[in-house]
Design an enzyme around this catalytic site. Structure first.
Site, short mmCIF file in Angstrom:
data_model
loop_
_atom_site.label_atom_id
_atom_site.label_comp_id
_atom_site.label_asym_id
_atom_site.label_seq_id
_atom_site.Cartn_x
_atom_site.Cartn_y
_atom_site.Cartn_z
N ILE A 599 0.81 -1.23 0.00
CA ILE A 599 0.00 0.00 0.00
C ILE A 599 0.84 1.27 0.00
CG2 ILE A 599 -2.08 -0.96 1.06
CD1 ILE A 599 -1.05 0.11 3.75
N GLY A 600 2.12 1.13 0.21
CA GLY A 600 2.91 2.36 0.22
C GLY A 600 4.39 2.03 0.28
N ALA A 601 5.19 3.10 0.22
CA ALA A 601 6.63 2.90 0.30
C ALA A 601 7.17 3.65 1.49
CB ALA A 601 7.29 3.40 -0.98
N GLY A 602 7.88 2.95 2.37
CA GLY A 602 8.51 3.61 3.51
C GLY A 602 9.98 3.77 3.22
N GLU A 603 10.71 4.38 4.15
CA GLU A 603 12.13 4.60 3.92
C GLU A 603 12.90 3.30 3.87
OE1 GLU A 603 14.43 6.32 7.01
OE2 GLU A 603 16.11 6.68 5.67
N PHE A 604 12.46 2.31 4.66
CA PHE A 604 13.25 1.09 4.81
C PHE A 604 12.73 -0.08 3.97
CE2 PHE A 604 13.93 3.54 8.64
CZ PHE A 604 15.31 3.52 8.74
N GLU A 606 8.86 -1.73 1.76
CA GLU A 606 7.47 -1.49 1.42
C GLU A 606 6.56 -1.53 2.65
OE1 GLU A 606 8.36 -4.02 -1.50
OE2 GLU A 606 7.51 -2.86 -3.15
N LYS A 625 4.99 -2.88 8.09
CA LYS A 625 6.15 -2.19 7.50
C LYS A 625 7.28 -3.20 7.41
CE LYS A 625 5.44 2.58 8.62
NZ LYS A 625 6.09 3.80 9.10
N ASP A 746 8.12 16.48 12.96
CA ASP A 746 7.72 16.36 11.55
C ASP A 746 6.21 16.21 11.46
OD1 ASP A 746 8.04 16.25 8.84
OD2 ASP A 746 8.74 14.18 8.77
#
Ligand code: AMP
Length: 986
Positions: A599-604, A606, A625, A746
């Site tokens: 469903i998305g892309a994280g820094e580390f 998918e 995550k 943030d």
């Protein structure tokens, strides 16, 4: 506070049928359709109207085309129609043929074209229906009412266009047609002129305009004036400025010359100032004043100080003679000339006895402390000749003495010296240098002033400041013994007569010869310099330990819990990060987790959605995550850090951590289809999403994803109360985090997640990496990456991150929410944002935003962080607003956008439409039926998957239509989601 709204928009009218007194003579076809008729408006002014009323006949197709309208420099054109429409029910016997709408078209051309109307050359703008066209009369009959409809067309590419009206059997009177575009009207702001500016072609674009300084003004350094013309024709966000040049000051929007007797030395000064003392001017507009006669300004004097003159002579000069040394002393002059930089200089002259004739003393005479620039009021003049006559003049000088051409003023004395000591031994020769001895010889002093009875040799080791030895010698040569080998010595010699010692001659440096054996090495204990150095180093080491001790002490102090309050513990204070993870996060068995889709892309790695089934519990939706293939140990630690932080929180508005998988077995995770079990034992190599030991963070699933995207998707679809409810949730989550002592750094809508009940939760936790994975973060001059648009001034300027800086970010989130995910500060550059904020600019209220909410945003953006509200107060204020919805009313007169609440059951149920055609008809977009069919969109499900790019690729060029279709697709998708509970991936 400057909220950026500068001046109201100006409409530039291209066509106004009401203003025309003669016949309009638009083209109508076929005959018997539209007819031009003269009438009177509500003020009884004659107007020209067009009417058609063929309601009895079937298959009507009556066209009316305006005269050619030259578009000038416009990009977006507004068409305002005023018309009346007869209610078909009020016309007896017309059932079946009578219509209650007409269609509006346009055709772009570069010049006027013929008088024939070719229907297929026109692009449809909209079907116009009468909004509340009929009102109930006293007797129950329905009365006609004047409708006003505005449509926007653009961007236009040809020189002009026609409008056309198609009637298909309605009874219409077109009372007026007004065509206009919007301009930001020429304005002077901050002494800069901004010209008339046509608004941009897109609704969301700002046109950046550079200002021209008014006459006698100049741009402030690195701060050129700029403003932004909004789509609504309003000037927004003034940045930079002009300032009046030297000699001019600001009066209103202009620069005026300084008056007589006044000056302004720099553009940086705000006001003209009166001429300082002893200066004048007799013209206007000058940057400085001239000095009166006899007064001067030193080169380093700024124009703001008074003009000054040289001092008078020193007073009370006295002297004292000691052999060939004369000491002089005096008092300062009576008049210092108006300055405080007075110093003194000495003029020495030797005079013959008879007749008195004087010559300058020359370089053999010494002055202590010096001959000129004396600050104190005394001097010793040394090395004079014995039995000689001298005169000394003492002059006082200041910064303007050299500019003055008036006579020098000084005090003078005449002095005769007595018997004197010998002068210097200036020439010493090294005759022989050995390991332990040095042989020297020298010349007699130039002025022995008597019989020399002795010479004294002073010598010492060069490195030592303590040891000095002396030897006396009658001859002009000597050998100094008992020296150390390989050692540098300094020698000086002076002569002695009955009048006393002369002064030492220049230093002579000699290094003794090397010795063959190693025993010459000087032991460090004997050398005082070395010993001092050792002490100093030891001292530094102790100091360093003290500082480190303090830092270490502070670090651990962070982790101390205070009784009664739960405090956030920084996972970085743990020596073993694994221990932190397992203290705060539950270890889950990988077999309990089923991954369903990405469903998305994280820094580390998918981010996936899936299901979790714990023994004895119901299975739940989760977000997972993952850590990407081939991670390093540091990446693993940083990745799990987020879990160590999230695991400490327990609040309904903070995303909840289910647990972590850190001890999984080797496996391969495949890109998979919905519902499959994803874990395979090694080896299996088919496009793996992941392989190796799986590391995962399992979080509660937030069905609506991140808040910014969610709002953009549902632009205009919530009530103000719903939006404030979301903001209240975010504030409550932040209140909890700040109470725990956690500073987020943030906070932004993209880092808030939304679940299916519209509950908003704060997410995205981490330490340094918080900022690293944020695409909004950019490097600033203070070092480190910062999401500038969301960050408080003090955090940008000197990295002061606190809960108060989180409050600033929260204000930006409020703005994002109230503007449905608009980008803060639109398309301005980060540099311009920083500049604008420093100059006091703050984001204006979004469209339809209640003033109370905008005021709260402005409070969050107070420059002084102590003046900002606390999260606790923010929650209180929002609660009050929710309890009293009247406070959330937008004031009358502001333009309000239609609200179609997302969760409101009265929205048309799209799933009841049986075909794409029916749906298009319901949203009045049936003209695009063929476009949909041609591209193969035959089912509602396929339409629900369309993106904005898909819609554009159908050949729908009008931006307004693209938006309308897209927002209806999104609503349809949301309804399908609610109905089936399944994901439609787009
Ligand atoms: P992050 O690495 O936390 O920024 O996550 C990347 C993206 O994954 C986010 O922008 C969301 O769209 C999605 N996402 C992250 N966590 C969740 C969750 N708990 N539920 C649903 N979507 C999520």
């Amino acid at each position: 506070m400057n909220t950026g709204k500068a001046q109201n928009a100006k409409e530039v009218i291209l066509l106004d049928s009401k203003a025309q007194q003669t016949e309009l003579e638009w083209i109508s076809s076929p005959p018997g359709g539209w007819e031009e008729i003269s009438g009177l408006d509500e003020n009884y002014t004659p107007i020209r109207t067009y009417q058609v009323c063929q309601v009895m006949e079937p298959n009507q197709n009556n066209w009316l085309r305006t005269s050619w309208i030259e578009k000038g420099d416009a990009q977006r054109i507004f068409v305002e129609l005023k018309f009346t429409l007869r209610d078909c029910n009020s016309l007896p016997g017309v059932v079946g043929t009578c219509k209650e709408t007409f269609n509006l078209y346009y055709q772009e051309t570069d010049s006027e074209v013929g008088r024939n109307i070719r229907e297929n050359q026109y692009v449809k703008i909209d079907t116009i229906a009468a909004d509340e066209s009929f009102t109930q009369g006293d007797l129950g009959e329905r009365k006609m009412k004047l409708n006003t409809e505005v449509r926007i067309i653009g961007p236009l590419s040809r020189r002009g266009f026609y409008l056309a009206f198609q009637d298909v059997g309605a009874c219409i009177a077109l009372v007026s047609v007004k065509v206009y575009y919007k301009k930001c009207w020429s304005i002077i702001e901050n002494l800069a002129t901004f010209p008339d500016t046509v608004t941009g072609s897109e609704f969301s674009s700002l046109v950046e305009v550079e200002g021209m300084c008014v006459s006698d003004a100049e741009e402030e350094a690195d701060n050129a004036p700029k403003m932004h013309c909004s789509a609504e024709g309003e000037w927004l966000v003034p940045i930079g400025k002009c300032i009046c040049k030297a000699g001019f000051h600001q009066k209103g929007d202009a620069c005026e010359p300084c008056g007589r007797g006044f000056y302004k030395s720099s553009s940086q000064d705000l006001q003209c100032s009166r001429c300082p003392a002893h200066s004048y001017n007799d013209r206007e507009g000058l940057w400085r004043c001239d000095c009166e006669d006899g007064y001067y300004r030193a080169h380093s004097d700024p124009p703001s100080v008074a003009c000054t003159r040289p001092p008078s002579a020193p007073q009370n000069l006295v002297y004292n003679i000691n052999q060939t040394t004369v000491s002089l002393e005096w008092s300062p002059p009576a008049d210092m000339g108006g300055r405080n930089d007075v110093t003194y200089r000495i003029m020495c002259r030797r005079c013959s006895w008879e007749p008195e004739e004087c010559v300058p003393c020359g370089g053999n005479v010494g002055y202590s402390p010096q001959q000129a620039e004396l600050v104190d009021t005394y001097v010793n003049v040394v090395d004079l000749l014995a039995h000689a006559n001298y005169t000394f003049e003492v002059e006082a000088v200041n910064g303007v003495s050299d500019l003055s051409r008036t006579q020098r003023l000084f005090a003078a004395v005449s002095v005769a010296t007595s018997q004197a000591a010998p002068s210097q031994v200036s020439e010493v020769i090294r005759e022989r240098v050995q390991q332990r001895s040095v042989q020297l010889s020298w010349q007699e002093p130039e002025q022995p002033n008597g019989v020399i009875t002795e010479y004294e040799i002073k010598y010492y080791e060069k490195v030592s400041v303590f040891e000095r030895e002396r030897e006396s010698e009658r001859e002009r040569a000597s050998t100094v013994n008992n020296l150390k080998p390989s050692t540098a010595y300094v020698f000086q010699i002076r002569a002695f007569t009955t009048a006393g010692y002369g002064t030492y001659g220049p230093r002579l440096e000699i290094t003794t010869k090397e010795e063959a054996s190693a025993s010459t090495i000087v032991s460090s204990e004997q050398n005082p310099v070395i010993i001092i150095a050792v002490v100093a180093v030891a001292g530094t080491i102790i100091l360093v330990f003290m500082v480190f001790g303090f830092i270490i002490g502070r670090r651990y102090a962070l982790a101390v819990k205070f009784p009664g309050t739960k405090t956030y513990i920084d996972p970085e204070t743990y020596e073993d990060p694994n221990r932190a993870v397992h203290q705060f996060a539950k270890e889950l068995d990988a077999s309990c987790i089923k991954i369903e889709r990405v469903i998305g892309a994280g820094e580390f790695g998918e981010v996936c959605s899936g299901r979790m089934k714990l023994p004895g519990k119901r299975d739940t939706s989760v977000a997972i995550k993952t850590l990407k293939v081939g991670y390093s140990e540091k990446q693993r630690r940083d990745f799990l850090c987020e879990a160590s932080i999230m695991g400490q929180f327990d609040h309904p508005n903070v995303v909840h951590l289910e647990g972590v998988v850190t001890r999984g077995k080797d496996c391969i995770l495949l890109h998979a289809r919905v519902g499959d079990y994803k874990w395979h034992p090694v080896p299996l190599f088919v496009s793996p999403l992941f392989s190796g030991k799986p590391v995962m963070i399992v979080i509660e699933y937030m069905e609506n994803g991140s808040l910014d995207a969610f709002l953009r998707k549902h632009d205009g679809q919530f009530t103000v109360i719903q939006l404030v409810g979301m903001l209240r949730g975010i504030a409550a989550g932040m209140r909890y985090l700040s109470d725990m002592g956690y500073v987020h750094r943030d906070l932004a809508a993209r880092n808030i997640l939304v679940n299916s009940n519209l509950v908003c939760k704060v997410s995205d936790f981490g330490l340094s990496r918080v900022i690293d994975d944020d695409p909004e973060a950019v490097y600033t001059t203070t070092g480190g990456k910062i999401p500038v648009r969301w960050t408080a001034m003090e955090a940008i300027q000197y990295r002061k991150f606190t809960s108060a800086s989180d409050v600033w970010s929260y204000g930006i989130v409020m703005w994002e929410v109230m503007s449905y995910g608009e980008r803060p500060y639109w398309d301005m550059s980060n540099q311009d944002v920083i500049k604008a904020i420093e100059e006091g600019y703050r984001l204006p209220a979004p469209m339809d935003c209640p003033p109370g909410l905008h005021q709260l945003m402005l409070d969050c953006w107070q420059k002084d962080r102590a003046d900002r509200p606390k999260f606790d107060q923010i929650v209180g204020i929002l609660d009050k607003m929710i309890r009293n919805p009247n406070t959330l009313k937008t004031p009358l007169g502001t333009c309000t956008r239609p609200i179609s609440p997302l969760l409101d059951q009265s929205t048309p149920d799209f799933t009841t439409f049986r075909s794409v055609g029916e749906w298009l008809e319901a949203i009045k977009m049936e003209r695009y039926q063929d476009n949909f069919t041609a591209e193969g969109y035959s089912s509602l499900e396929s339409v629900a998957r369309m993106s904005i790019e898909d819609v554009m690729s159908l050949g729908i060029t009008l931006v307004g239509h693209q938006k309308k279709i897209m927002s209806n697709i999104q609503t349809m998708r949301a309804q399908m989601l609610n109905l089936h509970g399944t994901g439609i991936q787009v």
